[in-house]
Enzyme design. Structure first.
Site, short mmCIF file in Angstrom:
data_model
loop_
_atom_site.label_atom_id
_atom_site.label_comp_id
_atom_site.label_asym_id
_atom_site.label_seq_id
_atom_site.Cartn_x
_atom_site.Cartn_y
_atom_site.Cartn_z
N ARG A 1 -1.37 -1.81 -18.77
CA ARG A 1 -2.72 -1.23 -18.77
C ARG A 1 -2.83 -0.21 -17.64
NH1 ARG A 1 -6.94 -2.56 -21.46
NH2 ARG A 1 -5.63 -4.08 -22.50
N LYS B 1 -1.84 1.62 -25.12
CA LYS B 1 -2.24 1.54 -26.54
C LYS B 1 -1.00 1.75 -27.40
CE LYS B 1 -7.03 2.79 -25.59
NZ LYS B 1 -7.31 3.60 -24.41
N GLU C 1 -0.60 4.64 -0.45
CA GLU C 1 -1.52 5.78 -0.62
C GLU C 1 -0.79 7.09 -0.35
OE1 GLU C 1 -4.96 5.05 1.79
OE2 GLU C 1 -5.81 3.67 0.34
N TYR D 1 0.86 -1.19 0.00
CA TYR D 1 0.00 0.00 0.00
C TYR D 1 0.89 1.23 0.00
CZ TYR D 1 -4.90 -1.11 0.21
OH TYR D 1 -6.17 -1.46 -0.13
N THR E 1 -4.13 6.84 -21.67
CA THR E 1 -3.82 5.50 -21.19
C THR E 1 -2.36 5.23 -21.52
OG1 THR E 1 -4.57 4.58 -23.28
CG2 THR E 1 -6.16 4.58 -21.46
N ASP F 1 -7.59 14.22 -24.40
CA ASP F 1 -7.49 12.81 -24.01
C ASP F 1 -6.74 12.12 -25.16
OD1 ASP F 1 -7.82 10.12 -23.62
OD2 ASP F 1 -9.92 10.27 -22.97
N1 DSN Z 1 -11.85 0.94 -25.09
C1 DSN Z 1 -10.84 1.79 -25.68
C2 DSN Z 1 -10.79 1.67 -27.15
O1 DSN Z 1 -10.90 0.56 -27.62
O2 DSN Z 1 -10.61 2.66 -27.85
C3 DSN Z 1 -10.98 3.19 -25.25
O3 DSN Z 1 -10.77 3.26 -23.88
#
Ligand code: DSN
Length: 438
Positions: free
Chosen positions: A247, A241, A63, A61, A238, A212
């Site tokens: 993730r 990707k 925090e 932990y 994120t 974003d």
């Molecule tokens: N679910 C994602 C996508 O496939 O674009 C976005 O968060």
């Protein structure tokens, strides 16, 4: 049997401890190895990234933030998180980073808590035209507790910017509704985003500008898409990707006051303990992204996307907006067959070992579970070393499978050909993703 050395090591241990789960992980490794991943939001993280996630860091932990924790024993965690923050700042060229968001949607939720009051208005793209559920979907917190207003694309087929963002309309919507927050950055938009133009509009209507960049983060980090900085006040993304990390989510800004607000809104506002094993893996991934070979990888991601879009166009499919500037494309299936839905295409392609997701095209008359299109992306296929010739083969296979209406004889043959090609490009053959080997 997976070619991934980390999964293989883990399996050796798990087979005794939990054979049921070991068996399923092994099958998933085999699935990833032997199929072509075209889901635009997925990638194959390196063994180093995956290894960092499977460590003792998960036990702790922590925090709070480095140097200001609510638990003892955080000495190494402070150092790991500080390195992750510093690498994120270098990668995106900004002053402040928060590496704790568990996901992009969590980062966006904290952003709403930091900047808006319930009922406040924000502006985002029409969700059916490429937005994300955390940008105002009615059943999402962002759409339930706040007041989203949406801006459109150009829908006039005769317009030179058909299916691209209609910046004049963005301005009209923003001047009419005076949103507190203006969001740009999308899940299914194949063109470059003009952050400078968005900032002019934000300044005019008095909004905070948020990008974003979940989909394009890797391209931005490598200088292969214009940076949201210095134009955007706040950025979320994120990390799994195009960025090819674990993730998770990430927040970035140059504004100290906004950084403080976000930090409080994330913890204790919306999250508890950070996932320290994922933060360790984020640090590793950011380190990989700072290397020169990451730029070459992102360049090839774009080259491959253009090649796949052209090859599909030559075979009679329509690519929304006429092509792509980034890693993804929306394929409109209707010119090929009026009856063909995205749902059918996704299922038939999966039978052939080509993995994608059904996706609405702009102004799609079909519902989201059917759709008239599929979304294809090249980040994962590029990681395993595919280049333009493989893109042409993939386009051939897609055409064969879809024009046969998923006939078993055709999908079965293509499945074997896909398996043979994947066998020649193992994802993890030397411990590094194929494309990272340069
Ligand atoms: N679910 C994602 C996508 O496939 O674009 C976005 O968060």
């Amino acid at each position: 049997m997976s070619s991934d050395p980390i999964t293989s090591d883990v399996l050796a241990l798990l087979r005794d401890a939990d054979p049921e789960i070991a068996n399923l992980i092994e099958k998933e490794g085999e699935r990833q190895d032997t199929t072509i991943e075209l889901i635009a939001s997925e990638n194959h993280a390196s063994p180093a990234v995956m290894h960092a996630m499977g460590t003792c860091l998960t036990n702790k932990y922590a925090e709070g933030y480095p140097g200001a924790r609510y638990y003892g024993g955080c000495v190494w965690h402070d150092q790991i998180e500080t390195i992750a923050i510093d690498r994120a700042r270098s990668l995106f060229g900004c002053a402040f980073a928060n590496v704790q968001p568990h996901s992009g949607a969590q980062a966006n939720a904290a952003l709403f808590l930091a900047l808006l009051q319930p009922g406040d208005t924000f502006a985002s793209l029409e969700l059916s035209d490429g937005g994300h559920l955390s940008h105002g979907l009615k059943v999402n917190m962002s759409g339930k507790w706040f007041n989203p207003v949406h801006y459109p694309l150009h829908y006039d087929t005769a317009h030179p910017d058909f299916e691209r963002i209609d910046y004049d309309a963005v301005e009209r919507v923003c001047m009419a509704h005076k949103p507190k927050l203006l969001m740009c950055g999308y899940s299914a938009y194949p063109r470059e985003i003009d952050f400078k133009r968005f900032r002019e509009i934000a300044d005019k209507c008095g909004a905070i500008l948020h990008a974003d960049i979940a989909h394009i983060a890797g391209l931005v980090a490598a200088g292969e898409h214009p940076s949201p900085f210095p134009h955007c006040h706040v950025v979320t993304t994120t990390t799994h990707k195009t960025l090819r990390g674990p993730r998770g989510g990430l927040f970035l800004t140059n504004d100290e006051d906004l950084a403080k607000k976000f930090n409080r809104a994330l913890f204790p506002g919306t999250q508890g303990g950070p996932l320290m094993h994922v933060i360790g893996a984020k640090a590793v991934a950011f380190g990989e992204a700072l290397k020169p070979e990451f730029k070459r990888y992102q360049q090839q991601v774009k080259v491959n996307a253009k090649a796949l879009a052209s090859a599909l166009t030559e075979r009679g499919f329509r690519i929304s907006s006429g092509g792509t500037d980034n890693h993804l494309m929306l394929v409109d299936l209707r010119p090929k067959s009026a009856e063909l839905t995205g749902a059918d295409a996704e299922r038939w392609m999966e039978n052939a070992g080509i993995i994608c997701n059904k996706n609405g095209v702009p102004q799609d008359p079909r519902p989201p579970k059917q759709t008239s299109g599929v979304r294809l992306g090249t980040p994962a296929a590029t990681t395993r070393g595919f280049r333009e010739p493989e893109m042409a083969r993939i386009a051939d296979w897609i055409e064969q499978v879809l024009t046969s209406a998923g006939a078993a004889s055709v999908t079965g043959r293509v499945r074997e050909e896909v398996r043979e090609l994947c066998g020649r490009y193992p994802i993890w053959s030397t411990g590094e993703p194929a494309a990272a080997r340069g």
